[in-house]
Design a protein around this motif. Structure first.
Motif, PDB file in Angstrom:
ATOM      1  N   SER A  33      -2.101   3.427   2.085  1.00 39.71           N
ATOM      2  CA  SER A  33      -2.482   3.580   0.689  1.00 39.71           C
ATOM      3  C   SER A  33      -3.436   2.461   0.288  1.00 39.71           C
ATOM      4  CB  SER A  33      -1.229   3.517  -0.184  1.00 39.71           C
ATOM      5  OG  SER A  33      -1.567   3.614  -1.538  1.00 39.71           O
ATOM      6  N   SER A  83      -2.176   2.540  -7.050  1.00 42.04           N
ATOM      7  CA  SER A  83      -1.962   2.714  -5.620  1.00 42.04           C
ATOM      8  C   SER A  83      -0.647   3.458  -5.450  1.00 42.04           C
ATOM      9  CB  SER A  83      -1.926   1.392  -4.865  1.00 42.04           C
ATOM     10  OG  SER A  83      -0.720   0.713  -5.098  1.00 42.04           O
ATOM     11  N   THR A  84      -0.405   3.920  -4.247  1.00 47.09           N
ATOM     12  CA  THR A  84       0.843   4.613  -3.949  1.00 47.09           C
ATOM     13  C   THR A  84       1.494   3.955  -2.751  1.00 47.09           C
ATOM     14  OG1 THR A  84      -0.341   6.215  -2.578  1.00 47.09           O
ATOM     15  CG2 THR A  84       0.038   6.809  -4.874  1.00 47.09           C
ATOM     16  N   ALA A  85       2.719   4.330  -2.474  1.00 46.95           N
ATOM     17  CA  ALA A  85       3.410   3.774  -1.319  1.00 46.95           C
ATOM     18  C   ALA A  85       2.799   4.322  -0.042  1.00 46.95           C
ATOM     19  CB  ALA A  85       4.895   4.117  -1.385  1.00 46.95           C
ATOM     20  N   GLY A  86       2.982   3.586   1.034  1.00 48.30           N
ATOM     21  CA  GLY A  86       2.457   4.055   2.314  1.00 48.30           C
ATOM     22  C   GLY A  86       1.536   3.037   2.936  1.00 48.30           C
TER      23      GLY A  86
END
Lengths: 114, 115
Positions: free
Chosen positions: A100, A94-97
């Motif tokens: 996400s 996963s990524t930040a945000g």
């Protein structure tokens, strides 16, 4: 976009042997990486996660994984397999945000033989 | 105490019926999710709620409608069930939103079989 590729849908090892489950990720921004384990007919349990701190991450049940940015890999290892390690293992990214999401690989079934 | 619980564990129903799956978490997390695991074990996110607000809605038929009455609960209602809806549905929760890197805790799953 983000994705993970798990090489090998099935891995068989002998009890006491090294376990190596491979995971490569693709992400345009720094990723968070996870390994989950699913025992038969059960939910997923978090083994370990990487969130940009130490590149070598230690998890539960003797598992560890190393984040290698140059290889875009996050392989899972355990020095000595135990019969109780037989399960399905999922790598995820996963990524930040706010929007996400966790994207899973297709899973690797680990079989441990006597 | 179970951290993330789902009911029912098994659900067998006929095509065309409407059914609901309930999820509760007692971890104090502010984000909850529904995932679908198909027969090949592939897991895909369906929905995510943060503080009762829908923030992720993947390409899911509108027969699927999530509802979050409060931060600790996320239910999934499915109308007009189809054969292809047969799968294991997992609820999960985390703290700080999907992109915060927070660990996601999964429920035990609900195995839905549509006949």
């Amino acid at each position: 976009a983000q994705s993970v590729t798990q090489l090998g849908s099935h891995v068989s090892v002998s009890e006491g042997a090294l376990v190596l489950l491979r995971c490569n990720y693709s992400s345009s921004v720094p990723p968070y990486l996870f390994w989950y384990v699913q025992y038969p007919n059960q939910g997923l349990q978090l083994l370990l996660k990487y969130t940009s701190a130490a590149t070598l991450v230690k998890g539960i049940n003797g598992f560890e994984a190393e984040f290698k940015k140059s290889e875009t890999s996050f392989h899972l290892t355990k020095p000595s397999a135990h019969m109780s390690d037989a399960a399905e293992y999922f790598c995820a990214v996963s990524t930040a945000g706010t929007a996400s999401k966790l994207t899973f690989g297709t899973g690797t079934r680990l079989q441990v033989m006597l | 105490d179970t951290a993330v619980s789902q009911t029912p564990k098994y659900l067998v129903t006929q095509m065309g019926n409407d059914k609901s799956i309930k999820c509760e978490q007692n971890l104090g997390h502010d984000t909850m999710y529904w995932y679908k695991q198909d027969s090949k074990k592939f897991l895909k996110i369906m929905f995510s709620y943060n503080n009762k607000e829908l923030i992720i809605n993947e390409t899911v038929p509108n027969r699927f409608s999530p509802k979050s009455p409060d931060k600790a609960h996320l239910n999934l209602h499915i109308n007009s069930l189809e054969l292809g809806d047969s799968a294991v549905y997992f609820c999960a929760s985390s703290q700080g939103g999907p992109g915060s890197g927070g660990s996601k805790f999964f429920g035990p799953g609900t195995r839905l079989t549509v006949l």
